[in-house]
Design an enzyme around this catalytic site. Sequence first.
Site, PDB file in Angstrom:
ATOM      1  N   ASP A 116       0.826  -1.206   0.000  1.00 16.92           N
ATOM      2  CA  ASP A 116       0.000   0.000   0.000  1.00 16.92           C
ATOM      3  C   ASP A 116       0.860   1.256   0.000  1.00 16.92           C
ATOM      4  O   ASP A 116       0.543   2.245  -0.666  1.00 16.92           O
ATOM      5  CB  ASP A 116      -0.917   0.006   1.224  1.00 16.92           C
ATOM      6  N   SER A 509      -6.278   5.535   4.329  1.00 12.22           N
ATOM      7  CA  SER A 509      -5.259   4.731   4.987  1.00 12.22           C
ATOM      8  C   SER A 509      -5.400   4.864   6.490  1.00 12.22           C
ATOM      9  O   SER A 509      -5.901   5.875   6.997  1.00 12.22           O
ATOM     10  CB  SER A 509      -3.874   5.218   4.556  1.00 12.22           C
TER      11      SER A 509
END
Length: 596
Positions: A116, A509
């Site tokens: 990510d 996130s």
Amino acid sequence: MATSSIRSRALGLSRRARFETTRLPFIGRRYKSDETLNRISSKITQPKSQGASQAMLYATGLTEEDMSKAQVGISSVWFEGNPCNMHLNDLSGIVRDSVLRAGLVPMRFNSVGVSDGISMGTAGMRYSLQSRELIADGIETVMNAQWYDANISLPGCDKNMPGVLMAMGRTNRPSIMVYGGSIKPGCSAKGQKLDLVSAFQSYGQFITGQIDETERFDIIRNACPGKGACGGMYTANTLATAIETMGMTVPGSSSCPADDPKKLVECENIGEVVKNMLREEIKPRDVMTRQAFENAMIVVNVLGGSTNAVLHLIAIADSVGIKLTIDDFQAVSDKTPFLADLKPSGKYLMNDLYSIGGTPALLKYLLKEGLIDGSGITVTGKTMKENVASWPDFPADQDIIQPLSNPIKPSGHLQILRGSLAPGGSVGKITGKEGLRFEGTAKCYDYEDAFIESLERGEIKKGEKTVVIIRYEGPKGGPGMPEMLKPSAAIMGAGLGQDVALLTDGRFSGGSHGFLIGHIVPEAMEGGPIALARDGDRIVIDAEEKVVDLDVPTEELDARRKQWKAPPLRYQKGTLKKYCALVSDASHGCVTDGPI
């Protein structure tokens, strides 16, 4: 056995030779185990009709006595291109030897993974959430096709954790997770403690002149010093802690750093743990009960964890036949205090929590205070309460976890908001530090980079109350519901945290903080109200009333809806095209096998 196994590796002997280090009594033409643990694998190792299966297994190095042993699939989400995952192959080797010492047959295999942190802010992030499904599908496929009796999974990065748990829930065989652990904090030339979010925020600081190029490069060069997952209470650590809370790891797995010797000890001892699970027939659906999910939701709120926990816990629950909803999260948030001074909204990292006792000490504290239920069975064969009973309490002088009498916020930071902009729900991450209400004018962007370009041009002004809307980033529109850490970090780095709220049908996130509302349903690609918003519209976000409203007359919205046309899908072929065809909305966990 341990000495023999080490000697075998040192001499570079074959897998067959390593399996031969422990023998069971020979009886006729069969080797007999003292226990029947191979309930699943016996379907291919015992019948004469499966002789070809047995021939193939002999070719891998198995011996005759191995055919009566339980087979343990060891699934690692290892790949070299990510600090969260780069050490997992080494750990899986230690796990393999531990399983072998326990008298079981280890069978290692790998799964795909996405970084990510590396893909963030690029088209690569569209593959991140979809990788959760690939991990779950892949492990389920191997476990079922190969007839393994048990599973040990070693995840590292964000989507790894829910992916492996979903596979465990689907197969429902004795299973346990070994978390790869957190990275150590970095340190700048000025002695500032750093982590990955420091690197993301450095860009906003740079373009607004707060730091120069030398300082910017110093931050990104030193933010990540080695192996392990991002160090704050971001998505990886949030999910790992939630999973330990549910009872699917041994005590301490979620808080033990990646480079700590105790992580190796955890791997060295895991074989006996899984053997006991096989003996006692402890399965994921015995451990992951509704009460276990209730505990997990409470701990996520106590720690100020990632909004992604909502999405992922709903999906994990779905895999074990439990219907978890966004309203369940709101009910828990309403009664749960936010206690942890951890990044991204606080100042401490997971390593700091580990230094005061880690997750087991936290669970022990919450049990004493009556916030969670410790009666459920765990992978150890004991209850949570039994697991942590002998664990040291928090030191009296620690300030990472606040007392219940003085919480950071009396209720949870995760807020489920509905309203004319999100009739199907949305998830807010509101710690209270940015206030509980935000009202401003909309600036709409149809993709993430358009906002970054606008910020670079100085179009977002300090002192103006602006609601940035980044849309067509949902499960189908993104596709893959990419995380908006790059925009949120740029906003905070630019010093606009009190002036800007960020709304999206994408995700955030675990490293994001500020006034953030994501997971907006229906998404723009489905024609949700977020697709109809225009620059200058008045937006009202009220966390206390739990609403997010587009303050536009109904007649005007109806007129806009008639003019709206869905844009073409961004991908017309391949894995993301398939994902778009199958994925559910964010309020139902973005599962691809149909929510229950």
